[in-house]
Design a protein around this motif. Structure first.
Motif, PDB file in Angstrom:
ATOM      1  N   PHE A 122       0.834  -1.210   0.000  1.00 30.45           N
ATOM      2  CA  PHE A 122       0.000   0.000   0.000  1.00 30.45           C
ATOM      3  C   PHE A 122       0.868   1.259   0.000  1.00 30.45           C
ATOM      4  O   PHE A 122       0.587   2.217  -0.731  1.00 30.45           O
ATOM      5  N   VAL A 123       1.945   1.248   0.809  1.00 27.83           N
ATOM      6  CA  VAL A 123       2.832   2.421   0.874  1.00 27.83           C
ATOM      7  C   VAL A 123       3.479   2.674  -0.478  1.00 27.83           C
ATOM      8  O   VAL A 123       3.521   3.802  -0.976  1.00 27.83           O
ATOM      9  N   ALA A 179       9.663   4.236   5.376  1.00 26.28           N
ATOM     10  CA  ALA A 179       9.372   4.660   4.007  1.00 26.28           C
ATOM     11  C   ALA A 179       8.589   5.965   3.972  1.00 26.28           C
ATOM     12  O   ALA A 179       8.661   6.720   3.004  1.00 26.28           O
ATOM     13  N   THR A 180       7.835   6.227   5.030  1.00 20.49           N
ATOM     14  CA  THR A 180       6.989   7.429   5.014  1.00 20.49           C
ATOM     15  C   THR A 180       7.266   8.377   6.170  1.00 20.49           C
ATOM     16  O   THR A 180       6.747   9.493   6.182  1.00 20.49           O
ATOM     17  N   ILE A 230      10.529  16.438  15.696  1.00 19.51           N
ATOM     18  CA  ILE A 230       9.198  16.191  15.138  1.00 19.51           C
ATOM     19  C   ILE A 230       9.262  14.911  14.309  1.00 19.51           C
ATOM     20  O   ILE A 230      10.126  14.757  13.452  1.00 19.51           O
ATOM     21  N   VAL A 231       8.356  13.993  14.599  1.00 19.08           N
ATOM     22  CA  VAL A 231       8.221  12.791  13.775  1.00 19.08           C
ATOM     23  C   VAL A 231       7.089  13.061  12.795  1.00 19.08           C
ATOM     24  O   VAL A 231       5.944  13.295  13.198  1.00 19.08           O
ATOM     25  N   TYR A 232       7.441  13.059  11.482  1.00 17.27           N
ATOM     26  CA  TYR A 232       6.492  13.518  10.470  1.00 17.27           C
ATOM     27  C   TYR A 232       6.277  12.435   9.425  1.00 17.27           C
ATOM     28  O   TYR A 232       7.221  11.806   8.940  1.00 17.27           O
ATOM     29  N   ASP A 233       4.982  12.201   9.099  1.00 15.47           N
ATOM     30  CA  ASP A 233       4.607  11.274   8.034  1.00 15.47           C
ATOM     31  C   ASP A 233       4.356  12.104   6.779  1.00 15.47           C
ATOM     32  O   ASP A 233       3.346  12.799   6.669  1.00 15.47           O
ATOM     33  N   TRP A 234       5.321  12.038   5.827  1.00 19.77           N
ATOM     34  CA  TRP A 234       5.213  12.913   4.655  1.00 19.77           C
ATOM     35  C   TRP A 234       4.102  12.469   3.706  1.00 19.77           C
ATOM     36  O   TRP A 234       3.519  13.291   2.987  1.00 19.77           O
ATOM     37  N   LEU A 235       3.792  11.176   3.692  1.00 28.77           N
ATOM     38  CA  LEU A 235       2.740  10.704   2.803  1.00 28.77           C
ATOM     39  C   LEU A 235       1.360  11.142   3.301  1.00 28.77           C
ATOM     40  O   LEU A 235       0.518  11.579   2.507  1.00 28.77           O
ATOM     41  N   ALA A 236       1.173  11.051   4.620  1.00 26.34           N
ATOM     42  CA  ALA A 236      -0.109  11.481   5.198  1.00 26.34           C
ATOM     43  C   ALA A 236      -0.136  12.982   5.485  1.00 26.34           C
ATOM     44  O   ALA A 236      -1.186  13.524   5.835  1.00 26.34           O
ATOM     45  N   GLY A 258      13.750   6.686  -1.913  1.00 26.65           N
ATOM     46  CA  GLY A 258      14.187   6.924  -3.293  1.00 26.65           C
ATOM     47  C   GLY A 258      14.099   8.361  -3.745  1.00 26.65           C
ATOM     48  O   GLY A 258      14.495   8.685  -4.863  1.00 26.65           O
ATOM     49  N   GLN A 259      13.559   9.230  -2.917  1.00 22.29           N
ATOM     50  CA  GLN A 259      13.482  10.643  -3.260  1.00 22.29           C
ATOM     51  C   GLN A 259      14.533  11.416  -2.467  1.00 22.29           C
ATOM     52  O   GLN A 259      14.973  10.978  -1.404  1.00 22.29           O
TER      53      GLN A 259
END
Length: 1016
Positions: A10-11, A374-375, A387-393, A641-642
């Motif tokens: 899904f990710v 991964a995210t 800060i723990v950040y979820d870039w996808l969400a 990968g980015q």
């Protein structure tokens, strides 16, 4: 396990979706121009980009010219006939000469680019200028202007040569859309009515047919529509923006289709611009800017005003749109001015930026960036902890601060270092904390070094070497780092390195290979150490580095150094710095290798992509979506990968190979010229000035220049140089000015370079400072000649004065000699001659009385006669009586007779060529000369003939004397009293003496006397 795999799938699927959306969705970041920034008014009627790069904006309160940085507003001035004819401006056209035509509520105005002013054209009554609404829309192949005149409500064609106005049609309500390029034979045009449109077809410039559409409910069952704009796709397709939506009309078949649905809403359309062959940009009545898919005939995207996003549209009602050849998109938002962007600029996705944060107290100045999944990414901030950040969400998952009693020693994060055991070391000022991933807790570590000190030094780097040793690069040197079980972090000095440094303050270390370590001391030196058998030895002191190295990247044999002084290079084989080359002139804070042939560098002024094959750099700024232009040091990493880069306003994620350069090329132009600090008015429009020719006393020149462009123009790099004056190019950003004071006379070239292309100047202004008259070469030559002439005249006058005084002395001497001769002759004649005569009488008387003495007395008498004769000759030589009484010619003949009587020498005199009379001084001088010449002939020449000739020419008297004697060698002859006496007399007469003689061939003497002197 199955759930975990599904989650990973899904990710990855979401990442691909995000990339796909980022690539297909034309994300646009807008900048804005309004009245507060110099626009003449916020309601726009027309936009036009001219061939010189300027954007012209028609508003209800004047005309504005915009170069991307500054606005220049033109308004009507009743006291200035060269101002624009009115403030309510409508359509704009550019003719083939580069001048603009603007319609206003009063008349037609032509903008004269060369003089930067306007010419007004009125139509109607020829004796009185009539104010009326004029809307120009076309210039045909015969150079005739097509326009709408509001007073008659009709379309006209105007001939500028004959000033003839021909009526074409009355089907119009003031707005006309031309359907083809200027300077062609117009086939048809579209005009707007009160409702609907009229299409007028033409042949040879004359109307042949007019069709109406959407005027009212009619047999074709066309709806009534108010048309805002028309766009011709081809001869059978006309796109109309209207209040009922976007209409696709076939004028020939009269078939039409209406598209007005988007996300369940009915859309009214106002403007249209072609994006490419597949899409239109459509301006709507209240729904922002829409993208229309021409392949599928659906609206496919939308851009609107977002309350908290200043890079969104300024408003949702779009009155006009323009997409130029450089892909700059200009959107006129009703009562909000203009929003503009470049649709080809790369857009970087940004995260954790201020506008996104709901809690303004959260510090998003990220100084350390560490991906943990991964995210998810850990963001160490300057003052707000972690800060723990979820870039996808796009959400904050967790926050660790000192105040939350998490065990974090402080909120000022310096470094986040992942450890081999999966835990994390967090450095702060004066402290270290250890994060346990399983318990999700922090433990404060006690610092200890091998010297027993517990005072933590400032650490610039914490990094693993290839042998899995964690080392610290600190202000006290290089240390091995170990974390002990008793909550102690121990620093052990690497003495092999520290003892070989001139200064132990280390700030950077990097392994070039498994056995070569680079170490830099703070802003001083760079060293290379070789590691062998666990020991370091100094390999080379590479050289002085008066800058700080933040990171480096190795490509083949070259190491590229990101430093505080720019991007520099190091030859790895030679371990030699290239100090003469700076590849990027900005503080480089980090560097990373991407796909060939690119390096990515974060700086204090944006993100750079450097092509190490071509040695070129592309710069990206916050206008492309970057968090800011300022990036923090050592915050580049990769996430799924980015590439990730962080700075003072969050971080960005991007895929390097998807980033492309904007097509837009900035222009540079001179926009103001001052001479001696006063406005230069001989060329009213500075941008068209190509040459300045100024006198020497107008040699202080001030030049202002600017970028003409709309994609981040304030950061566009400009280089300028005054050739023959500046030794190198000077850098400026966006715009600039320079003042050259007291330029010496000469020829100069002011060159402007676009920072993206230094191969040739984008603009050149020739400057000629003419020298003063006295510095011109011909004036100097004349001056030198004049001075030389004056000096010559002075010397000549001096010489002439000396000669004159010498001549006067000679003449006085000669005159004294002559006076003395006369006195002697008079005394001899009166005294001695008289006595001899008396003596002769006495002897004659005695002879008569004493005949016995007759023979003796007779002899005495003869001797006395001889004495008297000799006396007479002496008197004649001393004071020639014949000369005084009868002149020089008679005297010459008498002398000749005396010579001829001797029988030994024959003298011929020819004075036929001169019958004038000489003044007495000249005659006496010539006589003395003649005496000397005859005496010399008699004594030395052994001549038999003498020839004396006098010839009168126009300017001189020639006295010629010749004999047929033995001659002499003039070069070797002893110059006695005779020749000197002759030369003295000739000099006194200001004449010239020429002696021509050859041994055994006689002698010829020529005396030339100027006539002006003979008459004195």
């Amino acid at each position: 396990m199955r759930v975990s795999r599904l989650y990973i799938f899904f990710v990855l699927f979401m990442c691909c979706c995000v990339k796909a959306v980022a690539q297909d969705d034309p994300a646009l970041l807008f900048k804005h121009l309004n009245a507060d920034k110099g626009l003449s008014a916020n309601y726009i009627y027309c936009l036009y980009r001219d061939d010189h790069g300027y954007l012209w904006i028609s508003t209800e309160n004047g005309l504005t010219r915009f170069d991307g940085l500054t606005c220049k507003v033109y308004r009507h001035n009743a006291n200035d006939s060269n101002s624009i004819s009115g403030n309510f401006c409508n359509n704009i056209m550019e003719d083939k000469h580069g001048d603009l035509w603007i319609g206003t509520q009063n008349a037609l105005s032509r903008y004269n680019r060369l003089t930067d002013n306007f010419t007004t054209f009125h139509f109607g009554n020829t004796t009185k200028a009539i104010r009326q609404y004029v809307f120009p829309f076309f210039i045909d192949d015969k150079n005739k202007m097509w326009l709408y005149l509001g007073m008659s409500g009709s379309i006209f064609k105007y001939d500028f040569k004959t000033k003839q106005l021909d009526s074409i049609s009355s089907y119009s309500n003031g707005h006309v859309f031309s359907t083809q390029s200027l300077y062609t034979d117009l086939k048809y045009y579209v005009t707007r009515g009160v409702k609907g449109i009229y299409i007028t077809y033409l042949r040879s410039g004359k109307p042949v047919n007019t069709k109406g559409f959407f005027l009212s409910a009619n047999a074709q069952k066309q709806p009534v529509a108010y048309i805002n704009q028309a766009y011709k796709e081809d001869d059978t397709t006309l796109w109309l923006c209207s209040d009922i939506g976007l209409v696709k009309l076939n004028p020939t078949s009269e078939h039409y289709e209406v598209y007005n649905k988007f996300r369940g809403k009915t859309i009214a359309t106002i403007s249209i611009s072609e994006y490419n062959s597949d899409y239109f940009f459509i301006g709507s009545g209240n729904d922002g800017l829409l993208m229309f898919d021409r392949r599928n005939n659906v609206f496919a995207g939308q851009y609107t005003n977002q309350l908290y996003n200043d890079q969104s549209l300024a408003g949702n009602t779009i009155t006009y749109s323009l997409l130029d050849k450089q892909h700059n998109l200009f959107i006129a938002c009703a009562d909000h001015g203009i929003s503009y962007t470049n649709i080809r600029q790369s857009i970087f996705n940004k995260y954790l930026y201020k506008e996104e944060l709901t809690d303004p107290s959260i510090d998003n100045n990220i100084v350390a960036l560490l991906p943990v999944s991964a995210t998810q990414v850990w963001c160490g901030t300057k003052t707000g902890g972690i800060i723990v950040y979820d870039w996808l969400a796009r959400r904050i998952v967790d926050r660790y601060t000192h105040e939350k009693n998490t065990g974090l020693s402080g909120n000022n994060i310096l470094q986040l270092v992942p450890l081999k055991d999966g835990n994390m070391l967090v450095e702060g000022p004066g402290s270290f904390s250890l994060y346990n991933r399983q318990s999700k807790t922090f433990t404060t570590l006690n610092y200890q070094n091998n010297n027993g000190s517990n005072i933590k030094p400032a650490v610039h780097q914490l990094k693993y070497l290839h042998d899995s040793n964690l080392v610290a690069v600190s202000e006290e040197g290089m240390f091995d780092v170990t974390i002990e079980s008793n909550k102690t972090i121990r620093f052990t000095g690497i003495d092999d390195i520290n003892n070989n440094l001139e200064w132990n303050h280390c700030c950077f270390a990097y392994e070039l290979s498994n056995d070569t370590l680079l170490v830099q001391t703070y802003y001083t030196n760079l060293y290379a150490f070789k590691k062998q058998n666990g020991k370091y030895t100094l390999l080379k002191n590479i050289g002085s580095t008066p800058y700080k190295i933040f990171n480096l990247a190795c490509i083949d044999n070259t190491a590229y150094l990101a430093t505080s002084a720019g991007l520099k290079t190091l030859n790895i084989t030679k371990l030699q710095l290239d100090e003469n080359k700076t590849l990027i002139d900005a503080q480089c804070n980090d560097i990373a290798i991407a796909e060939k042939p690119y390096l990515w560098i974060t700086t204090s002024s944006g993100l750079y992509r450097y092509n190490y094959y071509l040695n070129t750099a592309s710069r990206f700024t916050k206008n492309e979506g970057l968090q800011d232009n300022l990036f923090n040091a050592n915050t580049m990493t990769t996430i799924n990968g980015q590439m990730a880069v962080a700075g003072v306003n969050g971080f960005n994620l991007f895929t390097p190979y998807l980033v492309h350069e904007s097509y837009n090329r900035h222009l540079v132009q001179v926009d103001n010229i001052l001479v001696n600090d006063k406005q230069y008015t001989q060329v009213p429009n500075p941008s068209l000035c190509t040459k300045l020719v100024l006198p020497y006393n107008q040699n202080t020149i001030s030049l202002s220049f600017t970028t003409i462009g709309f994609s981040d123009p304030e950061q566009n790099v400009i280089y300028y140089q005054l050739k023959n004056y500046d030794n190198f190019r000077i850098k400026a950003l966006g715009k600039g000015s320079i003042r050259y004071a007291q330029l010496p006379p000469g020829r100069y070239e002011f060159q402007l370079y676009n920072g993206n292309d230094l191969r040739k100047p984008a603009k050149t202004l020739f400057i000629i400072i003419t020298p003063p008259l006295w510095q011109l070469w011909w004036f100097r030559v004349i001056g030198v000649l004049l001075i030389a002439g004056i000096i010559y005249l002075l010397i000549r006058m001096r010489i002439n004065g000396i000669q004159q005084r010498q001549l006067e002395r000679v003449q006085i001497m000669i005159q004294s000699q002559e006076d003395e001769r006369r006195r002697i002759a008079r005394d001899l004649h009166d005294d001695f001659g008289g006595r001899l005569s008396t003596l002769k009488l006495y002897m004659q008387a005695a002879q008569k009385q004493s005949l016995s003495q007759e023979g003796l007395l007779k002899q005495s008498s003869e001797m006395i006669d001889q004495a008297i004769a000799e006396l007479r000759n002496i008197l004649l030589n001393l004071s020639p009586k014949t000369l005084e009484e009868n002149g020089f010619q008679a005297m010459l003949k008498e002398v000749a007779e005396h010579i001829n009587k001797s029988g030994l020498l024959h003298c011929e005199v020819d004075t036929a060529g001169f019958n004038g009379k000489l003044n007495q001084s000249t005659a006496i001088a010539l006589y003395r000369i003649c005496q000397e010449l005859i005496n010399n002939t008699i004594k030395y020449a052994r001549a038999r003939h003498i020839y004396i000739t006098m010839v009168l020419r126009s300017d001189a008297l020639l006295f010629l004397y010749e004999d047929d004697g033995v001659g002499f060698n003039l070069a070797t002859v002893k110059r006695g009293y005779g020749i000197t006496n002759i030369e003295t007399h000739v000099q006194a007469l200001r004449g010239t003496l020429t002696i021509d003689t050859v041994l055994n061939k006689g002698t010829a003497i020529t005396i030339e006397l100027p006539l002006y002197h003979l008459k004195k």
